[in-house]
Design a protein around this motif. Structure first.
Motif, mmCIF file in Angstrom:
data_model
loop_
_atom_site.group_PDB
_atom_site.id
_atom_site.type_symbol
_atom_site.label_atom_id
_atom_site.label_comp_id
_atom_site.label_asym_id
_atom_site.label_seq_id
_atom_site.Cartn_x
_atom_site.Cartn_y
_atom_site.Cartn_z
ATOM 1 N N ALA A 256 0.589 -1.116 0.138
ATOM 2 C CA ALA A 256 -0.300 0.093 -0.200
ATOM 3 C C ALA A 256 0.791 1.195 0.242
ATOM 4 O O ALA A 256 2.053 0.980 0.340
ATOM 5 N N SER A 257 0.144 2.840 -0.516
ATOM 6 C CA SER A 257 1.093 3.501 -0.501
ATOM 7 C C SER A 257 0.938 4.722 0.126
ATOM 8 O O SER A 257 2.047 5.218 0.707
ATOM 9 N N GLU A 258 -0.073 4.487 1.423
ATOM 10 C CA GLU A 258 -0.321 4.996 3.090
ATOM 11 C C GLU A 258 0.744 5.747 3.398
ATOM 12 O O GLU A 258 1.502 6.962 3.865
ATOM 13 N N SER A 259 1.948 5.278 3.536
ATOM 14 C CA SER A 259 3.178 5.255 4.428
ATOM 15 C C SER A 259 4.277 5.251 3.392
ATOM 16 O O SER A 259 5.303 5.831 4.433
ATOM 17 N N ILE A 260 4.572 5.394 2.700
ATOM 18 C CA ILE A 260 5.457 5.583 1.677
ATOM 19 C C ILE A 260 5.686 7.242 1.745
ATOM 20 O O ILE A 260 4.995 7.963 1.163
ATOM 21 N N SER A 261 6.544 7.806 1.820
ATOM 22 C CA SER A 261 7.168 8.855 1.331
ATOM 23 C C SER A 261 7.544 9.905 -0.204
ATOM 24 O O SER A 261 7.958 10.798 -0.673
ATOM 25 N N ALA A 262 8.300 8.170 -0.583
ATOM 26 C CA ALA A 262 9.901 8.533 -1.938
ATOM 27 C C ALA A 262 9.668 7.395 -2.262
ATOM 28 O O ALA A 262 10.202 5.890 -1.758
ATOM 29 N N VAL A 263 9.792 7.224 -3.987
ATOM 30 C CA VAL A 263 10.168 5.806 -4.282
ATOM 31 C C VAL A 263 11.473 6.444 -5.485
ATOM 32 O O VAL A 263 11.447 7.457 -5.920
ATOM 33 N N GLU A 264 12.797 5.678 -5.304
ATOM 34 C CA GLU A 264 13.383 6.652 -6.210
ATOM 35 C C GLU A 264 14.400 4.954 -6.614
ATOM 36 O O GLU A 264 14.472 4.188 -6.251
ATOM 37 N N VAL A 265 13.986 5.408 -7.996
ATOM 38 C CA VAL A 265 14.693 4.430 -9.294
ATOM 39 C C VAL A 265 15.701 5.095 -9.494
ATOM 40 O O VAL A 265 16.377 5.903 -10.136
ATOM 41 N N TYR A 266 17.235 3.962 -9.422
ATOM 42 C CA TYR A 266 18.419 4.304 -10.147
ATOM 43 C C TYR A 266 19.144 3.628 -11.128
ATOM 44 O O TYR A 266 18.956 2.253 -11.377
ATOM 45 N N LYS A 267 18.955 4.395 -11.661
ATOM 46 C CA LYS A 267 19.031 4.200 -13.353
ATOM 47 C C LYS A 267 20.637 3.321 -13.403
ATOM 48 O O LYS A 267 20.898 3.371 -14.286
ATOM 49 N N THR A 268 21.515 4.054 -12.721
ATOM 50 C CA THR A 268 23.046 3.597 -12.813
ATOM 51 C C THR A 268 23.174 2.746 -11.542
ATOM 52 O O THR A 268 23.017 4.284 -10.729
ATOM 53 N N THR A 269 24.475 2.356 -11.873
ATOM 54 C CA THR A 269 25.032 1.439 -10.972
ATOM 55 C C THR A 269 26.398 2.180 -9.642
ATOM 56 O O THR A 269 26.979 3.227 -10.780
ATOM 57 N N ARG A 270 26.016 2.645 -8.542
ATOM 58 C CA ARG A 270 26.912 3.337 -8.241
ATOM 59 C C ARG A 270 27.842 2.201 -6.974
ATOM 60 O O ARG A 270 27.367 0.550 -6.713
ATOM 61 N N ALA A 271 29.159 1.641 -6.175
ATOM 62 C CA ALA A 271 29.958 1.072 -5.813
ATOM 63 C C ALA A 271 28.970 0.751 -4.586
ATOM 64 O O ALA A 271 29.215 -0.197 -3.795
ATOM 65 N N ASP A 272 28.003 1.483 -4.265
ATOM 66 C CA ASP A 272 28.059 1.422 -2.552
ATOM 67 C C ASP A 272 26.160 1.218 -2.704
ATOM 68 O O ASP A 272 25.528 0.718 -1.499
ATOM 69 N N ASN A 273 25.685 0.698 -3.735
ATOM 70 C CA ASN A 273 24.215 0.243 -4.172
ATOM 71 C C ASN A 273 24.809 -1.649 -3.349
ATOM 72 O O ASN A 273 25.521 -2.367 -4.765
ATOM 73 N N PRO A 274 23.915 -1.902 -3.311
ATOM 74 C CA PRO A 274 23.398 -3.729 -3.541
ATOM 75 C C PRO A 274 23.329 -3.852 -4.888
ATOM 76 O O PRO A 274 22.899 -3.201 -5.855
ATOM 77 N N THR A 275 23.819 -5.254 -5.431
ATOM 78 C CA THR A 275 24.212 -6.115 -6.682
ATOM 79 C C THR A 275 22.393 -6.413 -6.570
ATOM 80 O O THR A 275 22.412 -6.830 -6.146
#
Length: 1003
Positions: free
Chosen positions: A156-175
Motif C-alpha cells: 500500500a502507498s499510504e506510508s510511503i514518502s518516496a520511491v527512488e529509481v537508480y538507473k545507474t549503478t554505484r559501488a555502494d549500491n547492492p547488486t
C-alpha cells in the motif's frame, strides 16, 4: 493550506529528503560525506532550509530536485504529503517515471516494473535500502515460480514518502539490478514533521457488475488507512505507526487460446498436425494456404472465460528512532504485508484436433487463420470452472545505527531479516479446476480476424442443456513459495580536508528460496459417469456475449456464447461420489495433496566490499566526480525433489499422462561466481541552470530460481506429438552489463526542467531458454506403437484419435497396458492405454536455461516538466525510446534469445493545483512488447500497445479535511496478447473503470 517555497539551486527540500538528494541513503540514513559534498558544491549545510512540501506542485519540485542533486542518473516520485501518494498502487506511480513501464495483472492492476527495457526479474527492489524478498506462485496459482520479481501490488502507498529509481549503478549500491535499483522509502519520525491522519475510501469497480451473478462480489468496498508520527524527549525519541486495509471486488473477462498455437513451415509434411499439402487430404478446403516458405500456426483451443476476483490487502509499519547522543541515531523498524486473493472462473471452450475442416488464411510470410474450422460429431462443449485462493505475506525487521565518530569519520551498521511467503488460502489448495462438458458439439468455426475471436458451434436444437452436462477431468493444486533475506551492511565515510570523501563498506547477504507444488489430477476427460449422475439444479444457463461489450464483435450473430455456470462446491462434492466398477469414486482426487511432488530449495550467499572516492573540481564549470569499485562473490547451493517417471498412459482422445513411481528423492548441485564491478559518475555544472551528466558502471543480474535449480521436471500432460519439461543449472553465470549514460539537464525555472539522455547496455552471459528434444527417461508411448499401427491398418485415420482408441479397446481389452472402463455419453469407449516395451520412446521438448550470447540495448529518454507561473496549471511529460538486437524473429522456428519487456513508453500528466483544488489527469502509454515465450513450442507472446487514462480530483475543505474522487482506466481500455501474428490470439482481456470516493483528515 498548501505551502510553496521556491527551492534555490542545490538546496535540500526537507530533512527527510536530505539523504535522497545527495546519494542512496540506504536504511534512511544520512549518508556519510554529505556535509563534505555539500560544502564542495558551495552549500553551507548548517543553513539548509526546511520546507514544507505539499500538493502536486510540491511533489514535482521534490522529484525534480532528487533528479538534479543526485549522483548518477536517478528519478523518483515523492509523496505530495505523507499518506497521500499520487496513485493507489506503487507500480502505477512508478510508471509515471521516464523509462519505467509496468506489467498489469489480469484484473488490470499494476504489479511489476520494467526499466529501460529490462524486465522485472532484473530490477532490484529495496525497502529503506535493504534487499527485499520476493515470493510468487505460478500462473493461476499452480506450479513453482522461478521469478525474482517483486510484486508492487502487495505494498500500500499510504506510508510511503518516496520511491527512488537508480538507473545507474554505484559501488555502494547492492547488486542485482541491471535495469535499475528501486528504493522504497517509508516514514521516519525524527526526519519528518509530526503527523496524525486518517483516510477513508469507498471503491466501486465497474468490472464487478460485468459478471454472472454467482461470481460477483460487493459493488462497493472500502479502504481505511491511518498514520501516527510523533517526537518525544526534545526530539530524541520518535514513533511512527501506520496501517492500511484495502478491499477490492472486481472482475475480468478473457477470450483466449490458452493452450497456444502449433507452428510450422508451409511445406511441413512429416508432422501429422500440419496442414495437408496441395493434392493431399482436405487441402481443397483450404483457401490461401500458407506458402512453402511461410510460417503458420493452428490453434489448440479457443475459449471465453469470466472471472470474479476479491482482494484484501493489509499493511502495517512501526518505526522507533532514538538519539542517545547528538552524534548517534538508532532506528528499529518492522513492516508487515498481507495480500489475499480469491478468484472464481467459469468458461466456455472448444478444443481442436488438427483434423479436417475449412479454413481461410492471411498472406505470409507469417500466416494466420482468418477463419478456422474443424469437422466434429458429438464432441465436447467444455465449460470448466475454477476456484483460486492465495495469500502473500511479507515480514521485514531491521535495525540501523549511525555514528558520527568525529568531523572526519562517519560509520553505520544495518541488520535486516525479511521473509516473503506465498501459499494457498482456501479449502482446495491454491487452485482447484473442474472440467465440465456436454458432448453435443458439431462442426466448430472461429473467426480470428477481429479483436475478439468469434466462436461458432453447430449445436442441436435447444443448444447446451443442463441435462447434457457432466464432469470430465479435474486438477487440484497446492503451490508454495518462500523467500528469506538475511542481510548485514557496514558502511563508512572518511572526509578529507579538501572536502573530498572516501566511502567504504562491506556486506553479507543470504537469500534462501523454496518453491514447491503438488497436483491431484483425475484424468477422466472423456466423462465421469453420465449426465444423469448430476442434479440439473447445479447448473444455470448464461451467455458469454453479455460480458465482452468493450470489444467489437461481441454482438456478432455468429457468436455461440451459451454456456452453463455451476455451483463449484456442489459439483465438486458430487464428482467425489461418482464412479463405476472399473473407475470407483475418488474423494481424495478433489482435494489438493499436502505432500509436495516438486520441491526446489536454493541458498544464495553473497559477500561484498566496496570503495568509492568522491570529489569536486572547482573549475570555471564545477565538475563532480565519483569513482568506485565493488567486489561481489556469490555461492549457490540448490536441492530439488524430483519425481521418477515410469510410463505414459493414454487416457483421452487428445491427452496422454505420465505415470510416476511412489518414491521421490532429492538431488543437489552447486555453483559459484565472483566479479569486480567498477563505476564512474561525472556531473559538469555548465552554469546555474544547465548540467551535463555522464556515467559508466558494470552491473550484474542474477538468474531466476528455476534457472539455477537442480533436477528435472516433466509436464504431467503429454500430447500425441510428445511432452514438455524443464531443468535448471546452478552453475549459470549472471548477466553482466556494461552501462553507459549521457544526459543534458536544463533547470530553466522554478519546478520546471527539460532533459534528454542517451543510454546503452552491453549485456554478456545473456540467459535465455532453449528447447532441446530428448527421449527423457526412456518412456514408451502408445502413439505409433503396435496397437496404434494395427488400428491404422484397420482403416482409422492418423488423426482420428477416437477411432484408434475404440479399435484398441474393442480388440485388445485386457491385453498388456489396455484397460477398458466403459463408454462416454458420445458413445466412445473409455479407459487407459499404456505404452509397452517395443512401442516408440516418447520425445520431450526440454526447456533449458543457458548463457547464450552477448548483445546490447540502447535508447533515449526525453523529459519535460513545466509550471505555468502561478496559474496553478502544469504538465509533466516523458518519452523513452528503446531498441536492441535482443528481439524475437517471428519467421524463425529455431532457438531464440530475446529480451523480455523491451518497449517504448510515454507519459503525460496535466494538473491544476491552486488554493483548495487539486486536479490531475495522467495518461500512460506502453508500446507493443514481448512478455514471454510459451504456448506450444518457441512461440512469442506479445502484449499489444496499451494506453490508460487516470483522473484524480481533490478539494481541501479545511486544513484538516480533504475530499477526493479518483477514476482508474477512465476510458475502459482492453488488453490484448498475441503470438506471431495479431490473429494468433493468446489473451484478450476486458476489465473496466474503477472509481473511488475518499476523505482524509489530519489532526
Amino acid at each position: 493550506m498548501k505551502t510553496y517555497t521556491a527551492v534555490p539551486r542545490k538546496t535540500m527540500l526537507t530533512s527527510a529528503l536530505l539523504a535522497a538528494l545527495a546519494g542512496p541513503a540506504w536504511a534512511q540514513q544520512v549518508p556519510a560525506g554529505d556535509t563534505a559534498a555539500s560544502a564542495a558544491q558551495g552549500v553551507d549545510p548548517t543553513t539548509l532550509d526546511t520546507v514544507q512540501v505539499t500538493g502536486i506542485r510540491g511533489s514535482l519540485t521534490s522529484s525534480m530536485n532528487l533528479k538534479r542533486d543526485s549522483q548518477g542518473v536517478v528519478d523518483g516520485i515523492v509523496a505530495e504529503d505523507i499518506g497521500k501518494f499520487p496513485d493507489t498502487n506503487l507500480a502505477e506511480s512508478l510508471q509515471r517515471i521516464s523509462g519505467v513501464s509496468i506489467d498489469r495483472t489480469s484484473s488490470g492492476e499494476g504489479s511489476k516494473v520494467t526499466v529501460r527495457g529490462i524486465g522485472p526479474d532484473y530490477n532490484l527492489v529495496l525497502l529503506n535500502g535493504r534487499q527485499m524478498p520476493a515470493s510468487n506462485l505460478g500462473p493461476g496459482g499452480g506450479g513453482v515460480s522461478g521469478s525474482r520479481s517483486f510484486d508492487f501490488a502487495n505494498i500500500a502507498s499510504e506510508s510511503i514518502s518516496a520511491v527512488e529509481v537508480y538507473k545507474t549503478t554505484r559501488a555502494d549500491n547492492p547488486t542485482g539490478g541491471i535495469g535499475a535499483t528501486i528504493n522504497i522509502k517509508t516514514l521516519r519520525p525524527l526526519e519528518s514533521e509530526p503527523v496524525i491522519s486518517l483516510g477513508l475510501k469507498a471503491v466501486n469497480d465497474s468490472s464487478n457488475d460485468n459478471l454472472p451473478r454467482t461470481l460477483q462480489g460487493s459493488n462497493v468496498t472500502g479502504e481505511l488507512s491511518g498514520i501516527f508520527s510523533q517526537r518525544y524527549a526534545d526530539g530524541r525519541f520518535g514513533v511512527a505507526l501506520s496501517a492500511s486495509h484495502q478491499e477490492r471486488d472486481s472482475g475480468f473477462n478473457q477470450a483466449t487460446v490458452a493452450e497456444g498455437w502449433a507452428t510450422f513451415y508451409g511445406d511441413e509434411a512429416e508432422d501429422w498436425r500440419a496442414l495437408p499439402l496441395p493434392g493431399q487430404g482436405y487441402a481443397d478446403r483450404i483457401q490461401n494456404r500458407p506458402g512453402p516458405d511461410d510460417v503458420y500456426a493452428r490453434p489448440q483451443n479457443t475459449a471465453y472465460n469470466v472471472n470474479g476476483v476479491q482482494r484484501q490487502r493489509t499493511n502495517g509499519q512501526a518505526t522507533f528512532q532514538w538519539k542517545p547522543a547528538d552524534n548517534i541515531i538508532t532506528t528499529l523498524d518492522y513492516t508487515r504485508v498481507e495480500n489475499k486473493v480469491q478468484q472464481q472462473r467459469s468458461e466456455l471452450s472448444v478444443w481442436f484436433n488438427y483434423g479436417p475442416g475449412d479454413s481461410i488464411w492471411t498472406n505470409g510470410p507469417v500466416a494466420a487463420p482468418i477463419i478456422y474450422s474443424e469437422d466434429m460429431v458429438n464432441s465436447d462443449v467444455s465449460m470448466g470452472g475454477m476456484k483460486l485462493a492465495t495469500k502473500n505475506t511479507m515480514d521485514s525487521l531491521g535495525f540501523n545505527v549511525e555514528w558520527e565518530v568525529n568531523d572526519a569519520l562517519d560509520l553505520s551498521f544495518d541488520a535486516h531479516n525479511a521473509t516473503a511467503e506465498s501459499q494457498p488460502d482456501g479449502p482446495y489448495g491454491s487452485a482447484g479446476v473442474l472440467g465440465v462438458a456436454a458432448f453435443v458439439r458439431g462442426t466448430t468455426t472461429v473467426d480470428y480476424s477481429g479483436d475478439l475471436p468469434i466462436i461458432n458451434i453447430a449445436l442441436p436444437p435447444g443448444g447446451v442443456q443442463a441435462a447434457d452436462a457432466l464432469v470430465t477431468g479435474s486438477v487440484f493444486q497446492n503451490s508454495y513459495n518462500k523467500s528469506e533475506v538475511k542481510q548485514y551492511q557496514g558502511r563508512g565515510t572518511f572526509r578529507f580536508a579538501d572536502y573530498s570523501a572516501l566511502d567504504f563498506g562491506v556486506g553479507h547477504t543470504q537469500v534462501e528460496n523454496r518453491s514447491a507444488s503438488a497436483i491431484a489430477q483425475r484424468n477422466t476427460w472423456g466423462g465421469l459417469g453420465t449426465p444423469g449422475d448430476y442434479d440439473d439444479s447445479i447448473w444455470y444457463a448464461d451467455d458469454m456475449a453479455r460480458y465482452f461489450n468493450a470489444f467489437s464483435g461481441h454482438s456478432d450473430p455468429r457468436l455461440t456464447g451459451q454456456f452453463l455456470v455451476f455451483d463449484f462446491d456442489r459439483l465438486r462434492d458430487r464428482a467425489a461420489q461418482v464412479g463405476t466398477a472399473s473407475d470407483p469414486a475418488c474423494p481424495t482426487c478433489y482435494v489438493a495433496p499436502t505432500e509436495y511432488s516438486e520441491d526446489l530449495r536454493t541458498t544464495e550467499t553473497s559477500k561484498s566490499a566496496y570503495l568509492q572516492y568522491r570529489t569536486t573540481f572547482e573549475w570555471s564549470m564545477p565538475l563532480n566526480v565519483a569513482l568506485g569499485v565493488r567486489y561481489e562473490q556469490t555461492e549457490v547451493e540448490s536441492t530439488a525433489l524430483v519425481r521418477v517417471p515410469t510410463g505414459i498412459s493414454w487416457s483421452s482422445a487428445n491427452e496422454l499422462n505420465i505415470d510416476y513411481a511412489g518414491e521421490r528423492g532429492f538431488i543437489s548441485d552447486s555453483g559459484k561466481y565472483d566479479y569486480v564491478l567498477p563505476n564512474l559518475d561525472m556531473k559538469l555544472d555548465i552554469n546555474e541552470a544547465l548540467a551535463l551528466r555522464g556515467s559508466y558502471s558494470r552491473s550484474l543480474g542474477r538468474p531466476g530460481w528455476t534457472q539455477i535449480q537442480s533436477g528435472q521436471s516433466l509436464a504431467d500432460i503429454v500430447r500425441t506429438q510428445g511432452g514438455t519439461g524443464s531443468r535448471g543449472n546452478p552453475a549459470l553465470e549472471p548477466l553482466l552489463s556494461d552501462n553507459f549514460d549521457l544526459s543534458l539537464e536544463w533547470y530553466y525555472a522554478d519546478a520546471s526542467y527539460a532533459s534528454v539522455g542517451f543510454f546503452r547496455k552491453n549485456i554478456k552471459n545473456f540467459i535465455s531458454d532453449t528447447v532441446v528434444r530428448e527421449n527423457s527417461g526412456g518412456l514408451h508411448t502408445p502413439v505409433g506403437g503396435a496397437y496404434w499401427n494395427e488400428a491404422l491398418a484397420a482403416g482409422c485415420g492418423v488423426t482420428d484419435m477416437p477411432c484408434i482408441r475404440d479399435y484398441i479397446f474393442t480388440n485388445h481389452a485386457g491385453d498388456p497396458g489396455v484397460t477398458a472402463t466403459g463408454t462416454n455419453s458420445a458413445g466412445q469407449l473409455t479407459g487407459t492405454i499404456v505404452g509397452q516395451p517395443g512401442d516408440p520412446i516418447a520425445g520431450f521438448d526440454i526447456t533449458l536455461p543457458a548463457n547464450q550470447r552477448s548483445d546490447h540495448l540502447q535508447g533515449w529518454e526525453v523529459s519535460l516538466q513545466h509550471l505555468f507561473g502561478e496559474s496553478g496549471f502544469g504538465l509533466a511529460a516523458n518519452y523513452t525510446k528503446v531498441k536492441s538486437g535482443l528481439n524475437f524473429n517471428d519467421r524463425s522456428l529455431g532457438d531464440q534469445y530475446p529480451m523480455i519487456g523491451l518497449s517504448d513508453s510515454a507519459n503525460l500528466v496535466a494538473f491544476y493545483d491552486k488554493n483548495a483544488w487539486q486536479i490531475r489527469a495522467a495518461y500512460n502509454w506502453r508500446d507493443k512488447f514481448l512478455n514471454g515465450i510459451g504456448g506450444q513450442g518457441p512461440n512469442p507472446n506479445y502484449t499489444a500497445a496499451y494506453g490508460q487514462l487516470d483522473l484524480n480530483i481533490s478539494y481541501a475543505v479545511s486544513e484538516q479535511l480533504t475530499l477526493s474522487v479518483e477514476a482508474i482506466n477512465l476510458t475502459d481500455e482492453t488488453m490484448r496478447t498475441y503470438s506471431r501474428h495479431t490473429n494468433m490470439l493468446r489473451y484478450a482481456t476486458q476489465t473496466g473503470p474503477r472509481y473511488m470516493l475518499g476523505m482524509r483528515y489530519k489532526f
